[in-house]
Scaffold this motif. Structure first.
Motif, mmCIF file in Angstrom:
data_model
loop_
_atom_site.group_PDB
_atom_site.id
_atom_site.type_symbol
_atom_site.label_atom_id
_atom_site.label_comp_id
_atom_site.label_asym_id
_atom_site.label_seq_id
_atom_site.Cartn_x
_atom_site.Cartn_y
_atom_site.Cartn_z
ATOM 1 N N ILE A 210 0.808 -1.218 0.000
ATOM 2 C CA ILE A 210 0.000 0.000 0.000
ATOM 3 C C ILE A 210 0.840 1.266 0.000
ATOM 4 O O ILE A 210 0.335 2.344 -0.237
ATOM 5 C CB ILE A 210 -0.985 0.066 1.183
ATOM 6 N N THR A 211 2.148 1.148 0.255
ATOM 7 C CA THR A 211 2.948 2.361 0.372
ATOM 8 C C THR A 211 2.860 3.216 -0.879
ATOM 9 O O THR A 211 2.792 4.426 -0.811
ATOM 10 C CB THR A 211 4.426 2.021 0.638
ATOM 11 N N VAL B 286 -0.317 5.156 -0.986
ATOM 12 C CA VAL B 286 -0.379 6.209 0.028
ATOM 13 C C VAL B 286 0.385 7.441 -0.428
ATOM 14 O O VAL B 286 -0.020 8.561 -0.179
ATOM 15 C CB VAL B 286 0.171 5.679 1.367
ATOM 16 N N SER C 224 -1.872 9.480 -2.560
ATOM 17 C CA SER C 224 -3.017 9.719 -1.678
ATOM 18 C C SER C 224 -4.015 10.780 -2.139
ATOM 19 O O SER C 224 -4.168 11.069 -3.315
ATOM 20 C CB SER C 224 -2.529 10.041 -0.276
ATOM 21 N N SER C 225 -4.717 11.303 -1.178
ATOM 22 C CA SER C 225 -5.629 12.440 -1.280
ATOM 23 C C SER C 225 -6.603 12.444 -2.450
ATOM 24 O O SER C 225 -6.230 12.399 -3.611
ATOM 25 C CB SER C 225 -4.831 13.739 -1.293
ATOM 26 N N ASN D 20 -16.947 17.877 10.759
ATOM 27 C CA ASN D 20 -15.897 16.969 10.284
ATOM 28 C C ASN D 20 -16.409 15.880 9.354
ATOM 29 O O ASN D 20 -15.687 15.403 8.501
ATOM 30 C CB ASN D 20 -15.198 16.288 11.470
ATOM 31 N N PRO E 294 -17.375 17.901 4.842
ATOM 32 C CA PRO E 294 -16.434 17.511 3.782
ATOM 33 C C PRO E 294 -17.091 16.665 2.686
ATOM 34 O O PRO E 294 -16.661 16.700 1.544
ATOM 35 C CB PRO E 294 -15.379 16.691 4.523
ATOM 36 N N MET F 151 -12.190 11.311 5.167
ATOM 37 C CA MET F 151 -11.273 11.637 6.251
ATOM 38 C C MET F 151 -10.182 10.589 6.321
ATOM 39 O O MET F 151 -10.424 9.418 6.060
ATOM 40 C CB MET F 151 -12.025 11.660 7.589
ATOM 41 N N GLN G 185 2.291 5.878 7.786
ATOM 42 C CA GLN G 185 1.638 5.963 6.475
ATOM 43 C C GLN G 185 0.147 5.689 6.572
ATOM 44 O O GLN G 185 -0.652 6.308 5.895
ATOM 45 C CB GLN G 185 2.283 4.960 5.514
ATOM 46 N N ILE G 186 -0.195 4.742 7.461
ATOM 47 C CA ILE G 186 -1.615 4.398 7.596
ATOM 48 C C ILE G 186 -2.432 5.605 8.040
ATOM 49 O O ILE G 186 -3.497 5.862 7.491
ATOM 50 C CB ILE G 186 -1.786 3.243 8.614
ATOM 51 N N LYS H 280 -2.093 8.560 7.419
ATOM 52 C CA LYS H 280 -2.276 9.568 6.367
ATOM 53 C C LYS H 280 -3.130 9.044 5.223
ATOM 54 O O LYS H 280 -3.455 9.775 4.298
ATOM 55 C CB LYS H 280 -0.917 10.002 5.822
ATOM 56 N N SER H 281 -3.486 7.757 5.250
ATOM 57 C CA SER H 281 -4.215 7.215 4.100
ATOM 58 C C SER H 281 -5.721 7.267 4.328
ATOM 59 O O SER H 281 -6.202 7.449 5.436
ATOM 60 C CB SER H 281 -3.772 5.790 3.819
ATOM 61 N N TYR H 282 -6.438 7.117 3.228
ATOM 62 C CA TYR H 282 -7.899 7.168 3.256
ATOM 63 C C TYR H 282 -8.466 5.746 3.253
ATOM 64 O O TYR H 282 -7.801 4.820 2.765
ATOM 65 C CB TYR H 282 -8.411 7.941 2.042
#
Lengths: 309, 329
Positions: A14-15, A18, A21-22, A215, A219, B109, B148-149, B151-153
């Protein structure tokens, strides 16, 4: 708590995901693939530069009226000619752009704020709040917008509101007409979000309402808000132009694209001096098209299910 | 264990829903206790009132329901608490994990935000400390690369990892009592075992109590200390896991155990209990299992049996077959 000796699961795979991301980065990526949307964005930026930075390069900023130079056709010294008071049309076009864009964006921000807050409250709490908010919205929506604006503008003229304040009152009027449809849209979105399992989970975790709404709900509504807000800027600019054209919105001496076109009302100006009314017309047209292209592009990139239409 | 005061004590709990067909008695007068550090499993078919029991304890029932009886957690009467006080208990002393980890986390989130949120809500703690605590929690539930976790979705993690995250969130405030509503149903079999082991380990480390709701008897055999068998909104049998598995008394429990696949004995078809759970509206006083029961007697269709012990153990059963006064036919 001590650490569990449970085996640590491998997370190598998963790195990579990640890193990029976003959700927003994904949205931006999709957005930049849409040529029309980019075109809209660029045109809008140019219009902004033209209106807000442009006047500083104009030698006629301080000149104002000039009886010696009335009704001049476009020339090297006056690129778009002059009007009946000898004012440079290009400079006025830039200044009018400031007003029109400000009114458009200001009205949108107000409408989104009112509509967003009321929509979320109505959708989240339901019951009496929902009833009150939605019935007011219904009533406002049954009244046709333009006549309503005319009436309010006429009242404003009756009270002799100073010209420089009319700008803000026009903003408030436009947002009053626009918030109900926004509130409805947001409310329906919140109603469906409220039943989602993660909202039940926030209940289980004992979060207070403020946290749940700000929250968790907000969003999830923001993408929809951004898209409708963008699209409504175009509508607001148009409405302001219409009002100003009829002399009910922003009134001279403050220039707006709408009241500049007003010159086309006189037959001589209409037939002999097209430089007075074509430029503001083109400005409105280009700006509204650009806003709509941008809004469509945003919608498509935020909601990938819509793509390929 | 019996000398202790129970951590959670449910007494004569009745949860009714008003529906168009009439009053639905989803939970109809159930009693059970959960002691400190104990795992109690509630088992039963779909529609037996297992989840409604859990929701009643959490105080998450819709307004159309009425609730009677008492639910006592650690000396506090949950049914009488105000909304605000109940909110302070949820996620703090009393926590819950759901069946569907994929949909129970907010998609917009990050994992970190969702873990720290609970900590910030219920504890006096700075944001920095909360993040540090979340990293510890992630490590605790057996996921590596915590930085890392957080920061992940949610969409970037697998179902098993998300369920671990859910467990981390549920355990964030060191709850005394954890309710798990079919926590492994949505996961694939290899992950199921991992998650169950994890829950079991964490339970032993933190000495919390767990109320596990499931229809998977394999899960029950693995983790339960005591078992509560529910049928049509009532408890029909209750006992330790050994008692239930080696000496099931109620015909329904026997049926459930028979319906369980056994390794090594391949049958063409698994055993099924004939019929289905009755509609929970307008039930006459009777044993609700009567029309599916092979031992049905006359009294079964006329009177509701009571849950009671028939010998000196804690093993309780609600069945006329074990009533001494009743003359066996």
């Amino acid at each position: 708590m001590s650490y569990s000796n449970n085996e640590v699961i491998q997370t190598d795979h998963i790195t990579k995901t990640v890193q990029r991301s976003s959700l927003w980065k994904e949205v931006m990526k999709r957005f930049f693939k849409r040529k029309m949307a980019i075109a809209g964005l660029i045109i809008l930026l140019l219009v902004f530069l033209f209106s807000f930075i442009g006047p500083f390069f104009s030698p006629y900023m301080t000149a104002g009226t000039n009886p010696q130079e009335i009704h001049q056709a476009p020339s090297l010294s006056h690129w778009l000619g002059t009007d009946h008071l000898g004012r440079d049309v290009l400079t006025r076009l830039m200044l009018a752009g400031r007003i029109s864009l400000t009114v458009g964006i200001g009205a949108m921000l107000l409408a989104v704020t009112i509509g967003g807050i009321l929509g979320i409250l109505a959708g989240y709490y339901g019951g009496l709040i929902d009833q009150i908010v939605m019935r007011i919205a219904d009533i406002l929506m049954t009244l046709p917008g333009l006549p309503l604006l005319f009436i309010m503008a006429a009242i404003m003229s009756e009270w002799q509101v100073p010209a420089e304040q009319r700008l803000y009152i026009v903003m408030i009027m436009l947002s009053l007409v626009n918030w109900p449809s926004l509130a409805r849209l947001i409310r329906s979105q919140v109603l469906s979000l409220r039943e989602r399992e993660f909202m039940v989970a926030t209940e289980v975790l004992g979060l207070r309402d403020k946290r749940k709404v700000l929250n968790h709900l907000l969003p999830n509504v923001v993408p929809l808000l951004i898209v409708t807000a963008t699209l409504s800027v175009g509508g607001a600019i148009l409405s302001e132009s219409v009002l100003s054209f009829f002399g009910l919105g922003v009134v001279p001496p403050t220039a707006s694209w709408g009241n500049m076109i007003n010159t086309a009302n006189t037959l001589i100006d209409f037939t002999n001096r097209p430089w007075l009314w074509i430029p503001p017309g083109v400005a409105i047209f280009v700006t509204v098209i650009a806003v709509n292209l941008l809004g469509d592009g945003l919608r498509d990139s935020i909601d990938p299910n819509m793509k390929g239409r | 264990m019996t000398q202790q005061k129970p951590l959670l004590s449910v007494n004569h709990l009745k949860t009714y829903f008003q529906s168009d067909d009439g009053l639905v008695k989803a939970v109809d007068g159930i009693n059970f206790d959960v002691y400190q550090g104990e795992t109690v499993c509630i088992v039963g078919e779909s529609g037996c009132g297992k989840s409604v029991t859990a929701m009643s304890i959490m105080g998450l029932l819709p307004d159309s329901s009425t609730i009677q009886g008492s639910i006592n957690l650690d000396g506090e009467e949950l049914t009488k608490l105000s909304k605000g006080n109940m909110r302070r208990i949820r996620g703090n002393k009393l926590s819950m994990i759901f069946q569907e980890p994929m949909t129970s986390l907010n998609p917009v989130m990050t994992i970190g935000e969702q873990i720290t949120e609970v900590l910030l809500e219920h504890q006096v703690i700075s944001k920095k400390q909360a993040i540090k605590k979340s990293l510890e929690l992630i490590k605790l539930v057996g996921i590596g690369r915590g930085e890392q976790i957080i920061k992940s979705y949610p969409h970037q993690l697998s179902g098993g990892m998300l369920q671990r995250v859910m467990i981390a969130i549920a355990l964030a405030c060191d709850p005394k009592m954890l309710i798990a509503d079919e926590p492994t149903t949505a996961l694939d079999v290899t992950i199921q075992a991992q998650v169950l082991n994890l829950l079991q380990d964490l339970k032993e480390e933190t000495n919390m109590s767990m109320l596990l709701i499931t229809h998977d008897l394999g899960v029950v055999a693995e983790v339960a200390d005591r078992v509560v068998v529910m049928y049509a909104g009532k408890v029909v049998e209750q006992g330790t896991v050994e008692e239930i598995f080696t000496d099931p008394k109620h015909p329904y429990t026997r049926g459930l155990l028979q319906a369980k696949p056994v390794l090594g004995s391949r049958k063409k078809r698994l055993y099924t209990i004939p019929g289905q759970v009755p509609k929970l509206v307008d039930l006459k006083p009777s044993c609700y299992f009567a029309d599916r029961c092979e031992h049905c007697m006359e009294i079964c269709t006329q009177q509701t049996p009571e849950l009671k012990c028939n010998d000196n153990s804690e093993h309780k059963v609600a069945c006329w077959l074990y009533e001494k006064e009743v003359v066996h036919q």
